[in-house]
Design a protein around this motif. Structure first.
Motif, short mmCIF file in Angstrom:
data_model
loop_
_atom_site.label_atom_id
_atom_site.label_comp_id
_atom_site.label_asym_id
_atom_site.label_seq_id
_atom_site.Cartn_x
_atom_site.Cartn_y
_atom_site.Cartn_z
N VAL A 67 0.84 -1.21 0.00
CA VAL A 67 0.00 0.00 0.00
C VAL A 67 0.87 1.26 0.00
CG1 VAL A 67 -1.67 1.33 1.36
CG2 VAL A 67 -2.00 -1.14 1.03
N SER A 68 1.92 1.27 0.80
CA SER A 68 2.84 2.42 0.82
C SER A 68 3.47 2.62 -0.55
CB SER A 68 3.93 2.22 1.86
OG SER A 68 3.40 2.29 3.15
N GLU A 70 2.23 1.68 -3.49
CA GLU A 70 1.20 2.15 -4.42
C GLU A 70 0.89 3.63 -4.22
OE1 GLU A 70 -1.97 -0.61 -3.62
OE2 GLU A 70 -1.34 -1.93 -5.23
N ARG A 71 1.01 4.11 -3.00
CA ARG A 71 0.73 5.51 -2.70
C ARG A 71 1.94 6.41 -2.95
NH1 ARG A 71 -2.48 4.67 3.02
NH2 ARG A 71 -4.40 3.89 2.09
N GLY A 72 3.07 5.80 -3.29
CA GLY A 72 4.28 6.59 -3.52
C GLY A 72 4.98 7.01 -2.24
N GLU A 73 4.68 6.33 -1.15
CA GLU A 73 5.30 6.64 0.15
C GLU A 73 6.55 5.78 0.34
OE1 GLU A 73 2.00 5.75 2.68
OE2 GLU A 73 0.91 7.56 2.11
N TRP A 74 7.50 5.93 -0.57
CA TRP A 74 8.67 5.06 -0.61
C TRP A 74 9.59 5.22 0.59
CZ3 TRP A 74 7.89 7.84 -5.47
CH2 TRP A 74 7.06 7.13 -6.34
#
Length: 108
Positions: A67-68, A70-74
């Motif tokens: 999920v992180s 996919e949200r771009g919260e790398w």
């Protein structure tokens, strides 16, 4: 779902449980209900429910990472660039798989 499955295969975990978890990860939004209410109606294993409700356990951690990503919260990925590369590979593979599946379904 496919991203979760591919990650599980790489980590020598149960790919079916991971696919199921990924498949149901957004069911609350699809059903326009909260996750607890939806899960009460489904006969899912405790491990899957814990992952979906509280991101608990190894399965929940894997879901949180996907999920992180996919949200771009790398920057929230615990493994840093190694995890990012691995997630990137399986995510692209999952997108290709999905596109192929959609293409095949369009033939019917």
């Amino acid at each position: 779902a496919r991203t979760m499955q591919l990650l599980a295969e790489r980590q020598r975990r149960d790919p079916d449980v991971s696919f199921t978890t990924g498949l149901f990860s957004a069911i609350d939004a699809l059903m326009d209900q909260n996750m607890e209410d939806v899960l009460r109606q489904l006969p899912l294993a405790d491990e899957i429910q814990a992952a979906l409700l509280r991101q608990e356990g190894e399965l929940g951690q894997r879901l949180a990472e996907v999920v992180s990503f996919e949200r771009g919260e790398w920057d929230t990925l615990p493994g840093g660039s190694e995890d990012l590369e691995s997630l990137q590979e399986v995510y692209l593979e999952a997108i290709q798989w999905s596109a192929k599946l959609i293409d095949q379904l369009g033939d019917y």
